[in-house]
Design an enzyme around this catalytic site. Structure first.
Site, PDB file in Angstrom:
ATOM      1  N   GLY A 153       0.808  -1.227   0.000  1.00  0.00           N
ATOM      2  CA  GLY A 153       0.000   0.000   0.000  1.00  0.00           C
ATOM      3  C   GLY A 153       0.836   1.270   0.000  1.00  0.00           C
ATOM      4  O   GLY A 153       0.300   2.364   0.149  1.00  0.00           O
ATOM      5  N   ASP A 181       6.115  13.910  -8.479  1.00  0.00           N
ATOM      6  CA  ASP A 181       5.694  14.310  -7.126  1.00  0.00           C
ATOM      7  C   ASP A 181       6.843  15.057  -6.415  1.00  0.00           C
ATOM      8  O   ASP A 181       6.632  16.119  -5.823  1.00  0.00           O
ATOM      9  CB  ASP A 181       5.300  13.043  -6.353  1.00  0.00           C
ATOM     10  N   LYS A 195       7.169  19.107  -5.090  1.00  0.00           N
ATOM     11  CA  LYS A 195       7.581  19.480  -3.722  1.00  0.00           C
ATOM     12  C   LYS A 195       8.825  20.370  -3.767  1.00  0.00           C
ATOM     13  O   LYS A 195       8.946  21.334  -3.011  1.00  0.00           O
ATOM     14  CB  LYS A 195       7.826  18.222  -2.890  1.00  0.00           C
ATOM     15  N   GLY A 247       1.296   9.144   4.681  1.00  0.00           N
ATOM     16  CA  GLY A 247       0.474   8.331   5.569  1.00  0.00           C
ATOM     17  C   GLY A 247      -0.541   9.200   6.291  1.00  0.00           C
ATOM     18  O   GLY A 247      -0.361  10.408   6.451  1.00  0.00           O
TER      19      GLY A 247
HETATM   20  P1  NAP Z   1      -7.209   9.964  -1.733  1.00  0.00           P
HETATM   21  O1  NAP Z   1      -7.063   8.877  -0.746  1.00  0.00           O
HETATM   22  O2  NAP Z   1      -7.273   9.617  -3.170  1.00  0.00           O
HETATM   23  O3  NAP Z   1      -8.548  10.763  -1.338  1.00  0.00           O
HETATM   24  C1  NAP Z   1      -9.122  11.741  -2.151  1.00  0.00           C
HETATM   25  C2  NAP Z   1     -10.489  12.083  -1.605  1.00  0.00           C
HETATM   26  O4  NAP Z   1     -11.039  13.149  -2.368  1.00  0.00           O
HETATM   27  C3  NAP Z   1     -11.494  10.958  -1.659  1.00  0.00           C
HETATM   28  O5  NAP Z   1     -12.328  10.975  -0.518  1.00  0.00           O
HETATM   29  C4  NAP Z   1     -12.327  11.268  -2.910  1.00  0.00           C
HETATM   30  O6  NAP Z   1     -13.678  10.838  -2.812  1.00  0.00           O
HETATM   31  C5  NAP Z   1     -12.311  12.771  -2.893  1.00  0.00           C
HETATM   32  N1  NAP Z   1     -12.400  13.362  -4.222  1.00  0.00           N
HETATM   33  C6  NAP Z   1     -11.458  13.392  -5.189  1.00  0.00           C
HETATM   34  N2  NAP Z   1     -11.883  14.093  -6.245  1.00  0.00           N
HETATM   35  C7  NAP Z   1     -13.123  14.509  -5.951  1.00  0.00           C
HETATM   36  C8  NAP Z   1     -14.084  15.291  -6.627  1.00  0.00           C
HETATM   37  N3  NAP Z   1     -13.870  15.757  -7.865  1.00  0.00           N
HETATM   38  N4  NAP Z   1     -15.257  15.555  -6.008  1.00  0.00           N
HETATM   39  C9  NAP Z   1     -15.497  15.087  -4.771  1.00  0.00           C
HETATM   40  N5  NAP Z   1     -14.617  14.347  -4.063  1.00  0.00           N
HETATM   41  C10 NAP Z   1     -13.457  14.055  -4.651  1.00  0.00           C
HETATM   42  O7  NAP Z   1      -6.056  11.035  -1.576  1.00  0.00           O
HETATM   43  P2  NAP Z   1      -5.093  11.255  -0.320  1.00  0.00           P
HETATM   44  O8  NAP Z   1      -3.994  10.253  -0.349  1.00  0.00           O
HETATM   45  O9  NAP Z   1      -5.908  11.379   0.916  1.00  0.00           O
HETATM   46  O10 NAP Z   1      -4.428  12.652  -0.699  1.00  0.00           O
HETATM   47  C11 NAP Z   1      -5.107  13.870  -0.532  1.00  0.00           C
HETATM   48  C12 NAP Z   1      -4.134  15.032  -0.740  1.00  0.00           C
HETATM   49  O11 NAP Z   1      -3.110  14.977   0.231  1.00  0.00           O
HETATM   50  C13 NAP Z   1      -3.413  15.026  -2.103  1.00  0.00           C
HETATM   51  O12 NAP Z   1      -3.209  16.338  -2.523  1.00  0.00           O
HETATM   52  C14 NAP Z   1      -2.093  14.356  -1.763  1.00  0.00           C
HETATM   53  O13 NAP Z   1      -1.068  14.693  -2.660  1.00  0.00           O
HETATM   54  C15 NAP Z   1      -1.833  14.943  -0.400  1.00  0.00           C
HETATM   55  N6  NAP Z   1      -0.939  14.160   0.440  1.00  0.00           N
HETATM   56  C16 NAP Z   1      -1.169  12.830   0.608  1.00  0.00           C
HETATM   57  C17 NAP Z   1      -0.345  12.097   1.440  1.00  0.00           C
HETATM   58  C18 NAP Z   1      -0.586  10.636   1.672  1.00  0.00           C
HETATM   59  O14 NAP Z   1       0.172  10.025   2.431  1.00  0.00           O
HETATM   60  N7  NAP Z   1      -1.610  10.041   1.092  1.00  0.00           N
HETATM   61  C19 NAP Z   1       0.744  12.738   2.086  1.00  0.00           C
HETATM   62  C20 NAP Z   1       0.944  14.117   1.895  1.00  0.00           C
HETATM   63  C21 NAP Z   1       0.088  14.816   1.064  1.00  0.00           C
HETATM   64  P3  NAP Z   1     -14.053   9.277  -2.729  1.00  0.00           P
HETATM   65  O15 NAP Z   1     -13.574   8.836  -1.371  1.00  0.00           O
HETATM   66  O16 NAP Z   1     -15.545   9.243  -2.827  1.00  0.00           O
HETATM   67  O17 NAP Z   1     -13.344   8.617  -3.848  1.00  0.00           O
HETATM   68  N1  HSE Z   2       3.117   9.860  -2.877  1.00  0.00           N
HETATM   69  C1  HSE Z   2       3.838  10.616  -1.897  1.00  0.00           C
HETATM   70  C2  HSE Z   2       5.081   9.856  -1.462  1.00  0.00           C
HETATM   71  C3  HSE Z   2       3.024  10.859  -0.645  1.00  0.00           C
HETATM   72  O1  HSE Z   2       5.251   8.681  -1.804  1.00  0.00           O
HETATM   73  O2  HSE Z   2       5.895  10.453  -0.775  1.00  0.00           O
HETATM   74  C4  HSE Z   2       2.389  12.175  -0.616  1.00  0.00           C
HETATM   75  O3  HSE Z   2       3.287  13.228  -0.633  1.00  0.00           O
END
Ligand code: NAP
Ligand code: HSE
Length: 435
Positions: free
Chosen positions: A187, A201, A205, A302
Protein backbone atom coordinates in the site's frame (compact mmCIF):
# COMPACT_ATOMS: atom_id res chain seq x y z
CA UNK A 1 -14.05 29.59 26.40
CA UNK A 2 -16.61 30.62 23.77
CA UNK A 3 -19.18 27.93 23.00
CA UNK A 4 -19.77 28.70 19.34
CA UNK A 5 -17.54 26.39 17.41
CA UNK A 6 -15.18 27.13 14.56
CA UNK A 7 -16.57 25.08 11.68
CA UNK A 8 -14.46 23.08 9.27
CA UNK A 9 -15.43 21.84 5.80
CA UNK A 10 -13.37 18.96 4.38
CA UNK A 11 -12.95 18.56 0.63
CA UNK A 12 -12.02 14.86 0.38
CA UNK A 13 -12.22 12.02 2.84
CA UNK A 14 -9.59 9.62 1.50
CA UNK A 15 -6.36 8.56 3.22
CA UNK A 16 -5.51 12.01 4.56
CA UNK A 17 -9.08 13.33 4.89
CA UNK A 18 -10.05 10.34 7.04
CA UNK A 19 -6.96 10.87 9.23
CA UNK A 20 -7.87 14.54 9.65
CA UNK A 21 -11.54 13.78 10.43
CA UNK A 22 -10.51 11.21 13.04
CA UNK A 23 -7.99 13.57 14.66
CA UNK A 24 -10.57 16.39 14.82
CA UNK A 25 -12.98 14.00 16.58
CA UNK A 26 -10.62 12.15 18.94
CA UNK A 27 -8.61 15.24 19.88
CA UNK A 28 -11.58 17.59 20.07
CA UNK A 29 -11.04 18.46 23.74
CA UNK A 30 -7.32 19.27 23.49
CA UNK A 31 -7.82 21.19 20.22
CA UNK A 32 -10.61 23.25 21.87
CA UNK A 33 -8.28 24.05 24.79
CA UNK A 34 -5.49 25.15 22.41
CA UNK A 35 -7.83 27.32 20.35
CA UNK A 36 -10.09 28.59 23.14
CA UNK A 37 -13.15 27.37 21.22
CA UNK A 38 -14.35 24.03 19.86
CA UNK A 39 -13.30 23.20 16.30
CA UNK A 40 -15.82 20.89 14.66
CA UNK A 41 -16.22 19.13 11.35
CA UNK A 42 -19.38 20.42 9.71
CA UNK A 43 -19.33 18.71 6.32
CA UNK A 44 -17.13 16.52 4.08
CA UNK A 45 -17.16 16.35 0.28
CA UNK A 46 -16.75 12.92 -1.37
CA UNK A 47 -17.54 11.35 -4.72
CA UNK A 48 -19.01 8.09 -3.45
CA UNK A 49 -21.74 8.87 -0.91
CA UNK A 50 -22.58 5.20 -0.34
CA UNK A 51 -19.20 4.09 1.02
CA UNK A 52 -18.75 3.57 4.79
CA UNK A 53 -16.70 6.48 6.25
CA UNK A 54 -15.08 7.52 9.52
CA UNK A 55 -17.71 10.26 9.97
CA UNK A 56 -21.53 10.00 10.24
CA UNK A 57 -23.29 9.77 6.87
CA UNK A 58 -25.20 13.01 7.66
CA UNK A 59 -21.94 14.99 7.33
CA UNK A 60 -21.26 13.79 3.78
CA UNK A 61 -22.09 15.71 0.64
CA UNK A 62 -21.46 15.30 -3.04
CA UNK A 63 -22.03 19.00 -3.73
CA UNK A 64 -18.98 21.27 -3.24
CA UNK A 65 -21.24 24.35 -2.90
CA UNK A 66 -22.54 22.93 0.39
CA UNK A 67 -19.05 23.61 1.78
CA UNK A 68 -17.69 26.44 -0.34
CA UNK A 69 -20.83 28.56 -0.03
CA UNK A 70 -21.92 27.61 3.49
CA UNK A 71 -21.64 30.86 5.51
CA UNK A 72 -21.21 28.94 8.77
CA UNK A 73 -17.97 27.26 7.59
CA UNK A 74 -14.83 29.16 8.61
CA UNK A 75 -12.01 26.90 7.39
CA UNK A 76 -11.98 24.79 4.21
CA UNK A 77 -9.49 21.90 4.15
CA UNK A 78 -8.71 20.77 0.60
CA UNK A 79 -7.64 17.09 0.47
CA UNK A 80 -8.86 16.02 -2.96
CA UNK A 81 -5.48 15.85 -4.72
CA UNK A 82 -4.76 16.73 -8.35
CA UNK A 83 -4.85 20.15 -10.00
CA UNK A 84 -8.57 20.39 -10.82
CA UNK A 85 -11.10 20.85 -9.43
CA UNK A 86 -8.98 21.36 -6.28
CA UNK A 87 -7.48 24.68 -7.51
CA UNK A 88 -10.88 26.17 -8.45
CA UNK A 89 -12.39 25.01 -5.15
CA UNK A 90 -9.58 26.70 -3.19
CA UNK A 91 -10.12 29.96 -5.07
CA UNK A 92 -13.88 29.71 -4.52
CA UNK A 93 -13.37 29.11 -0.80
CA UNK A 94 -11.24 32.28 -0.57
CA UNK A 95 -13.78 34.23 -2.60
CA UNK A 96 -16.38 33.20 -0.02
CA UNK A 97 -14.16 34.53 2.78
CA UNK A 98 -12.86 31.23 4.12
CA UNK A 99 -9.41 30.37 5.40
CA UNK A 100 -7.90 27.43 3.50
CA UNK A 101 -5.68 24.51 4.46
CA UNK A 102 -4.30 22.18 1.78
CA UNK A 103 -1.95 19.21 1.39
CA UNK A 104 -1.95 19.62 -2.39
CA UNK A 105 1.60 19.90 -3.75
CA UNK A 106 0.47 20.01 -7.38
CA UNK A 107 -1.73 23.08 -6.87
CA UNK A 108 0.80 24.81 -4.61
CA UNK A 109 3.66 24.08 -7.05
CA UNK A 110 1.75 25.29 -10.10
CA UNK A 111 -0.32 28.10 -8.57
CA UNK A 112 0.96 28.72 -5.02
CA UNK A 113 1.92 32.40 -5.46
CA UNK A 114 -1.46 33.17 -7.10
CA UNK A 115 -3.41 31.35 -4.38
CA UNK A 116 -1.51 33.17 -1.63
CA UNK A 117 -1.93 36.53 -3.37
CA UNK A 118 -5.70 35.94 -3.69
CA UNK A 119 -5.82 35.09 0.02
CA UNK A 120 -3.77 38.14 0.99
CA UNK A 121 -5.97 40.44 -1.07
CA UNK A 122 -8.94 39.26 1.01
CA UNK A 123 -7.18 39.38 4.38
CA UNK A 124 -7.12 35.57 4.46
CA UNK A 125 -4.44 32.89 4.44
CA UNK A 126 -3.72 29.49 2.89
CA UNK A 127 -1.75 27.03 5.01
CA UNK A 128 0.07 24.21 3.22
CA UNK A 129 2.45 22.52 5.65
CA UNK A 130 1.35 19.01 4.57
CA UNK A 131 2.14 19.66 0.90
CA UNK A 132 5.83 18.76 1.42
CA UNK A 133 7.22 16.08 3.70
CA UNK A 134 3.91 14.89 5.20
CA UNK A 135 4.32 15.23 8.95
CA UNK A 136 7.76 16.84 8.85
CA UNK A 137 7.65 20.57 9.60
CA UNK A 138 9.40 22.23 6.65
CA UNK A 139 7.04 24.87 5.24
CA UNK A 140 6.68 26.58 8.64
CA UNK A 141 10.45 26.86 9.14
CA UNK A 142 10.89 28.36 5.65
CA UNK A 143 8.01 30.81 6.17
CA UNK A 144 9.31 31.89 9.57
CA UNK A 145 12.29 30.37 11.36
CA UNK A 146 14.78 30.51 8.48
CA UNK A 147 13.81 33.96 7.17
CA UNK A 148 17.05 35.57 8.36
CA UNK A 149 19.12 33.26 6.18
CA UNK A 150 20.24 33.40 2.60
CA UNK A 151 19.59 29.80 1.67
CA UNK A 152 22.37 28.20 -0.34
CA UNK A 153 21.01 24.74 -0.83
CA UNK A 154 18.09 22.39 -0.20
CA UNK A 155 18.78 18.70 -0.78
CA UNK A 156 15.92 16.38 -0.01
CA UNK A 157 14.47 12.90 -0.15
CA UNK A 158 10.83 13.90 -0.47
CA UNK A 159 9.07 10.93 -1.98
CA UNK A 160 8.38 8.03 0.36
CA UNK A 161 7.27 5.58 -2.33
CA UNK A 162 10.49 5.82 -4.33
CA UNK A 163 12.65 5.82 -1.21
CA UNK A 164 10.94 2.58 -0.13
CA UNK A 165 11.58 1.02 -3.57
CA UNK A 166 15.24 2.12 -3.62
CA UNK A 167 15.78 0.83 -0.08
CA UNK A 168 14.37 -2.57 -1.11
CA UNK A 169 16.61 -2.64 -4.19
CA UNK A 170 19.65 -1.79 -2.06
CA UNK A 171 18.86 -4.30 0.69
CA UNK A 172 17.41 -7.18 -1.24
CA UNK A 173 19.33 -7.17 -4.48
CA UNK A 174 15.93 -7.11 -6.18
CA UNK A 175 15.18 -5.37 -9.47
CA UNK A 176 12.96 -2.31 -9.92
CA UNK A 177 9.79 -4.18 -11.00
CA UNK A 178 9.93 -6.56 -8.06
CA UNK A 179 10.50 -3.72 -5.57
CA UNK A 180 7.60 -1.75 -7.08
CA UNK A 181 5.27 -4.78 -6.82
CA UNK A 182 6.29 -5.16 -3.18
CA UNK A 183 5.58 -1.45 -2.48
CA UNK A 184 2.16 -1.76 -4.14
CA UNK A 185 1.30 -4.89 -2.14
CA UNK A 186 2.09 -3.01 1.08
CA UNK A 187 0.00 0.00 0.00
CA UNK A 188 2.99 2.39 -0.22
CA UNK A 189 2.77 2.84 -3.98
CA UNK A 190 -0.40 3.82 -5.85
CA UNK A 191 -1.84 1.35 -8.38
CA UNK A 192 -0.72 3.99 -10.94
CA UNK A 193 2.66 4.94 -9.50
CA UNK A 194 3.86 7.18 -12.37
CA UNK A 195 3.79 10.48 -10.45
CA UNK A 196 6.03 8.99 -7.78
CA UNK A 197 8.44 6.80 -9.79
CA UNK A 198 8.91 9.32 -12.60
CA UNK A 199 9.94 11.98 -10.04
CA UNK A 200 6.97 14.29 -10.73
CA UNK A 201 5.69 14.31 -7.13
CA UNK A 202 9.20 15.18 -5.88
CA UNK A 203 9.50 17.94 -8.51
CA UNK A 204 6.25 19.56 -7.27
CA UNK A 205 7.58 19.48 -3.72
CA UNK A 206 10.97 20.87 -4.79
CA UNK A 207 9.20 23.69 -6.64
CA UNK A 208 7.45 24.70 -3.40
CA UNK A 209 10.64 24.48 -1.34
CA UNK A 210 12.74 26.39 -3.88
CA UNK A 211 10.15 29.18 -4.13
CA UNK A 212 10.23 29.58 -0.34
CA UNK A 213 13.99 29.13 -0.01
CA UNK A 214 15.09 31.55 -2.73
CA UNK A 215 12.06 33.88 -2.79
CA UNK A 216 12.11 33.25 -6.52
CA UNK A 217 9.32 32.39 -8.94
CA UNK A 218 9.94 28.74 -9.66
CA UNK A 219 7.59 26.54 -11.70
CA UNK A 220 7.44 22.73 -11.97
CA UNK A 221 8.66 22.91 -15.59
CA UNK A 222 11.86 24.63 -14.37
CA UNK A 223 12.87 21.44 -12.56
CA UNK A 224 14.92 18.85 -14.45
CA UNK A 225 13.26 15.50 -13.67
CA UNK A 226 14.47 11.92 -14.04
CA UNK A 227 12.73 9.03 -12.28
CA UNK A 228 13.98 5.74 -10.87
CA UNK A 229 12.59 3.31 -13.44
CA UNK A 230 15.86 2.70 -15.28
CA UNK A 231 17.97 1.77 -12.25
CA UNK A 232 19.24 -1.81 -12.24
CA UNK A 233 20.18 -4.20 -9.44
CA UNK A 234 23.80 -4.02 -10.70
CA UNK A 235 23.93 -0.27 -9.93
CA UNK A 236 23.07 -0.96 -6.30
CA UNK A 237 25.73 -3.69 -6.08
CA UNK A 238 28.41 -1.39 -7.45
CA UNK A 239 27.23 1.59 -5.38
CA UNK A 240 27.56 -0.54 -2.24
CA UNK A 241 31.04 -1.75 -3.23
CA UNK A 242 32.17 1.82 -3.90
CA UNK A 243 30.76 3.18 -0.60
CA UNK A 244 27.60 4.87 -1.86
CA UNK A 245 23.82 4.68 -1.52
CA UNK A 246 21.45 5.47 -4.42
CA UNK A 247 18.67 7.94 -3.57
CA UNK A 248 16.13 9.95 -5.56
CA UNK A 249 17.40 13.41 -4.64
CA UNK A 250 15.60 16.72 -5.06
CA UNK A 251 18.23 19.46 -5.23
CA UNK A 252 17.79 23.24 -5.25
CA UNK A 253 21.17 24.95 -5.14
CA UNK A 254 22.17 28.60 -5.46
CA UNK A 255 25.38 28.79 -7.50
CA UNK A 256 27.23 31.82 -8.84
CA UNK A 257 25.82 30.99 -12.30
CA UNK A 258 22.18 30.50 -11.28
CA UNK A 259 19.84 28.22 -9.35
CA UNK A 260 20.09 24.48 -10.00
CA UNK A 261 16.75 22.67 -9.76
CA UNK A 262 16.81 18.94 -10.31
CA UNK A 263 15.23 15.66 -9.27
CA UNK A 264 17.08 12.47 -10.25
CA UNK A 265 18.63 9.32 -8.81
CA UNK A 266 22.06 10.05 -7.36
CA UNK A 267 25.00 8.27 -5.77
CA UNK A 268 25.40 9.62 -2.25
CA UNK A 269 28.44 8.80 -0.09
CA UNK A 270 27.30 6.35 2.59
CA UNK A 271 28.70 8.73 5.24
CA UNK A 272 26.22 11.45 4.16
CA UNK A 273 23.31 11.85 6.60
CA UNK A 274 20.80 11.52 3.76
CA UNK A 275 22.27 8.15 2.73
CA UNK A 276 20.80 6.51 5.83
CA UNK A 277 17.26 7.83 5.26
CA UNK A 278 15.55 4.56 4.37
CA UNK A 279 12.11 3.13 3.65
CA UNK A 280 9.18 5.54 3.48
CA UNK A 281 11.02 8.17 5.50
CA UNK A 282 11.73 11.64 4.07
CA UNK A 283 14.47 14.12 4.95
CA UNK A 284 15.14 17.71 3.94
CA UNK A 285 18.61 19.13 4.39
CA UNK A 286 18.90 22.93 4.29
CA UNK A 287 22.04 25.03 4.18
CA UNK A 288 21.70 28.67 5.23
CA UNK A 289 24.42 31.29 5.64
CA UNK A 290 23.63 31.89 9.33
CA UNK A 291 22.24 28.58 10.49
CA UNK A 292 24.66 26.27 8.61
CA UNK A 293 23.30 22.84 7.68
CA UNK A 294 20.11 21.57 9.31
CA UNK A 295 18.18 18.38 8.70
CA UNK A 296 14.45 17.70 8.97
CA UNK A 297 13.59 14.01 9.13
CA UNK A 298 10.42 11.94 9.56
CA UNK A 299 7.46 10.26 7.92
CA UNK A 300 6.64 11.99 4.67
CA UNK A 301 3.31 10.29 4.02
CA UNK A 302 0.47 8.33 5.57
CA UNK A 303 -2.76 9.28 7.31
CA UNK A 304 -1.31 10.02 10.77
CA UNK A 305 1.79 12.06 9.85
CA UNK A 306 -0.05 14.04 7.17
CA UNK A 307 -3.02 14.68 9.48
CA UNK A 308 -0.51 15.96 12.06
CA UNK A 309 0.50 18.75 9.65
CA UNK A 310 -3.03 19.46 8.36
CA UNK A 311 -4.63 19.64 11.81
CA UNK A 312 -1.79 21.86 13.08
CA UNK A 313 -2.58 24.25 10.22
CA UNK A 314 -6.28 24.14 11.17
CA UNK A 315 -5.40 24.91 14.80
CA UNK A 316 -3.12 27.78 13.76
CA UNK A 317 -5.83 29.36 11.58
CA UNK A 318 -8.49 28.74 14.25
CA UNK A 319 -6.29 30.48 16.84
CA UNK A 320 -5.98 33.46 14.54
CA UNK A 321 -9.77 33.58 14.09
CA UNK A 322 -10.17 33.37 17.86
CA UNK A 323 -7.68 36.24 18.21
CA UNK A 324 -9.97 38.38 16.09
CA UNK A 325 -9.16 37.92 12.44
CA UNK A 326 -7.78 35.84 9.60
CA UNK A 327 -4.47 37.76 9.43
CA UNK A 328 -3.23 37.74 5.86
CA UNK A 329 0.22 36.33 5.08
CA UNK A 330 3.02 38.80 4.54
CA UNK A 331 4.07 37.87 1.02
CA UNK A 332 7.76 38.35 0.31
CA UNK A 333 8.15 39.72 -3.23
CA UNK A 334 9.17 36.89 -5.54
CA UNK A 335 12.26 37.54 -7.62
CA UNK A 336 11.34 36.77 -11.24
CA UNK A 337 14.77 37.70 -12.59
CA UNK A 338 16.82 35.01 -10.84
CA UNK A 339 18.65 32.87 -13.39
CA UNK A 340 17.63 29.22 -13.32
CA UNK A 341 20.45 27.00 -14.53
CA UNK A 342 19.58 24.47 -17.27
CA UNK A 343 20.70 20.91 -16.49
CA UNK A 344 23.21 21.09 -19.38
CA UNK A 345 25.19 23.68 -17.38
CA UNK A 346 25.29 21.73 -14.11
CA UNK A 347 28.69 20.44 -12.93
CA UNK A 348 28.85 17.27 -10.91
CA UNK A 349 30.52 13.86 -10.79
CA UNK A 350 29.24 10.82 -12.68
CA UNK A 351 29.05 7.04 -12.43
CA UNK A 352 28.88 5.24 -15.78
CA UNK A 353 28.17 1.53 -16.22
CA UNK A 354 28.91 0.08 -19.63
CA UNK A 355 28.84 -3.36 -21.21
CA UNK A 356 31.78 -3.68 -23.59
CA UNK A 357 33.61 -6.27 -25.67
CA UNK A 358 36.25 -7.85 -23.41
CA UNK A 359 39.47 -7.38 -25.40
CA UNK A 360 42.61 -5.20 -25.26
CA UNK A 361 42.33 -1.49 -26.09
CA UNK A 362 38.61 -1.10 -25.34
CA UNK A 363 39.03 0.96 -22.19
CA UNK A 364 41.54 3.15 -24.03
CA UNK A 365 38.91 3.95 -26.70
CA UNK A 366 36.39 4.94 -24.03
CA UNK A 367 38.79 7.04 -21.98
CA UNK A 368 39.86 8.83 -25.18
CA UNK A 369 36.27 9.97 -25.82
CA UNK A 370 36.01 11.20 -22.23
CA UNK A 371 39.37 12.99 -22.53
CA UNK A 372 38.28 14.66 -25.78
CA UNK A 373 35.41 16.22 -23.78
CA UNK A 374 37.70 17.19 -20.89
CA UNK A 375 36.10 14.69 -18.56
CA UNK A 376 38.64 13.49 -16.05
CA UNK A 377 38.35 9.96 -14.70
CA UNK A 378 38.59 9.22 -10.98
CA UNK A 379 38.51 5.43 -11.38
CA UNK A 380 37.85 2.67 -13.90
CA UNK A 381 36.96 -0.80 -12.72
CA UNK A 382 36.40 -3.81 -14.92
CA UNK A 383 33.67 -5.91 -13.36
CA UNK A 384 32.43 -9.41 -14.07
CA UNK A 385 31.97 -10.98 -17.48
CA UNK A 386 28.40 -10.64 -18.69
CA UNK A 387 26.27 -12.53 -21.18
CA UNK A 388 25.05 -10.44 -24.12
CA UNK A 389 22.19 -11.92 -26.15
CA UNK A 390 23.22 -12.68 -29.74
CA UNK A 391 26.93 -12.03 -29.08
CA UNK A 392 27.93 -15.65 -29.82
CA UNK A 393 31.50 -16.38 -28.78
CA UNK A 394 32.43 -12.71 -28.20
CA UNK A 395 33.12 -12.20 -24.50
CA UNK A 396 31.69 -9.08 -22.84
CA UNK A 397 32.47 -7.40 -19.54
CA UNK A 398 30.85 -4.72 -17.46
CA UNK A 399 32.99 -1.70 -16.66
CA UNK A 400 32.27 1.02 -14.12
CA UNK A 401 33.75 4.49 -14.47
CA UNK A 402 33.68 7.28 -11.88
CA UNK A 403 34.49 10.77 -13.14
CA UNK A 404 35.71 13.91 -11.45
CA UNK A 405 33.44 16.96 -11.69
CA UNK A 406 32.38 17.55 -15.27
CA UNK A 407 29.82 19.58 -17.15
CA UNK A 408 26.55 17.75 -17.86
CA UNK A 409 26.45 18.71 -21.55
CA UNK A 410 29.98 17.34 -22.04
CA UNK A 411 29.09 14.08 -20.30
CA UNK A 412 25.91 13.59 -22.34
CA UNK A 413 27.79 14.20 -25.60
CA UNK A 414 30.59 11.82 -24.54
CA UNK A 415 28.01 9.16 -23.61
CA UNK A 416 26.40 9.45 -27.07
CA UNK A 417 29.83 8.97 -28.70
CA UNK A 418 30.72 6.07 -26.39
CA UNK A 419 27.38 4.37 -27.16
CA UNK A 420 28.25 4.57 -30.88
CA UNK A 421 31.63 2.80 -30.48
CA UNK A 422 31.45 -0.70 -32.05
CA UNK A 423 33.08 -2.18 -28.93
CA UNK A 424 30.30 -0.87 -26.64
CA UNK A 425 27.30 -3.19 -26.40
CA UNK A 426 25.30 -1.09 -23.97
CA UNK A 427 25.42 2.06 -21.84
CA UNK A 428 23.79 0.57 -18.75
CA UNK A 429 23.53 3.62 -16.51
CA UNK A 430 24.64 7.22 -16.17
CA UNK A 431 24.07 8.38 -12.60
CA UNK A 432 25.14 11.69 -11.04
CA UNK A 433 27.27 11.51 -7.90
CA UNK A 434 26.44 14.00 -5.14
CA UNK A 435 28.29 14.17 -1.86
P1 NAP B 1 -7.21 9.96 -1.73
O1 NAP B 1 -7.06 8.88 -0.75
O2 NAP B 1 -7.27 9.62 -3.17
O3 NAP B 1 -8.55 10.76 -1.34
C1 NAP B 1 -9.12 11.74 -2.15
C2 NAP B 1 -10.49 12.08 -1.60
O4 NAP B 1 -11.04 13.15 -2.37
C3 NAP B 1 -11.49 10.96 -1.66
O5 NAP B 1 -12.33 10.98 -0.52
C4 NAP B 1 -12.33 11.27 -2.91
O6 NAP B 1 -13.68 10.84 -2.81
C5 NAP B 1 -12.31 12.77 -2.89
N1 NAP B 1 -12.40 13.36 -4.22
C6 NAP B 1 -11.46 13.39 -5.19
N2 NAP B 1 -11.88 14.09 -6.25
C7 NAP B 1 -13.12 14.51 -5.95
C8 NAP B 1 -14.08 15.29 -6.63
N3 NAP B 1 -13.87 15.76 -7.87
N4 NAP B 1 -15.26 15.56 -6.01
C9 NAP B 1 -15.50 15.09 -4.77
N5 NAP B 1 -14.62 14.35 -4.06
C10 NAP B 1 -13.46 14.06 -4.65
O7 NAP B 1 -6.06 11.03 -1.58
P2 NAP B 1 -5.09 11.26 -0.32
O8 NAP B 1 -3.99 10.25 -0.35
O9 NAP B 1 -5.91 11.38 0.92
O10 NAP B 1 -4.43 12.65 -0.70
C11 NAP B 1 -5.11 13.87 -0.53
C12 NAP B 1 -4.13 15.03 -0.74
O11 NAP B 1 -3.11 14.98 0.23
C13 NAP B 1 -3.41 15.03 -2.10
O12 NAP B 1 -3.21 16.34 -2.52
C14 NAP B 1 -2.09 14.36 -1.76
O13 NAP B 1 -1.07 14.69 -2.66
C15 NAP B 1 -1.83 14.94 -0.40
N6 NAP B 1 -0.94 14.16 0.44
C16 NAP B 1 -1.17 12.83 0.61
C17 NAP B 1 -0.34 12.10 1.44
C18 NAP B 1 -0.59 10.64 1.67
O14 NAP B 1 0.17 10.03 2.43
N7 NAP B 1 -1.61 10.04 1.09
C19 NAP B 1 0.74 12.74 2.09
C20 NAP B 1 0.94 14.12 1.89
C21 NAP B 1 0.09 14.82 1.06
P3 NAP B 1 -14.05 9.28 -2.73
O15 NAP B 1 -13.57 8.84 -1.37
O16 NAP B 1 -15.54 9.24 -2.83
O17 NAP B 1 -13.34 8.62 -3.85
N1 HSE C 1 3.12 9.86 -2.88
C1 HSE C 1 3.84 10.62 -1.90
C2 HSE C 1 5.08 9.86 -1.46
C3 HSE C 1 3.02 10.86 -0.64
O1 HSE C 1 5.25 8.68 -1.80
O2 HSE C 1 5.89 10.45 -0.77
C4 HSE C 1 2.39 12.18 -0.62
O3 HSE C 1 3.29 13.23 -0.63
Amino acid sequence: MKDDAIQVGLLGLGTVGSGVAQALQTKAASIARRVGRPVVLRRALVRDLARERVVPRTLLTGDPAEILEDPTIDIVVELLGGEEPAYQYMLAALDHGKLVVTANKEVMAKHGPEVLARAAARGLDVAFEASVGGGIPVIGPFRLDLLANDIQEVTAIINGTTNYILTQMARGGVGYSEALRDAQALGYAEPDPRNDVEGIDAAYKLTILATLAFHARVRPEDVYVEGITRLAAADFRYAHELGYAIKLLAIARQTTRGIELRVHPAFLASTDMLASVDGVYNAVSVEGDLVGRILFYGRGAGAGPTASAVVADVIDLAQRLQAGGGRAPVLPALDTARRLLPISEVWTRYYLRLVVVDRPGVIAQITKVLGDHEISLASVIQKETVEVAGAGEVAHAEIVLMTHRARESAVQQAVREIAALPVVAQVGSVIRVES
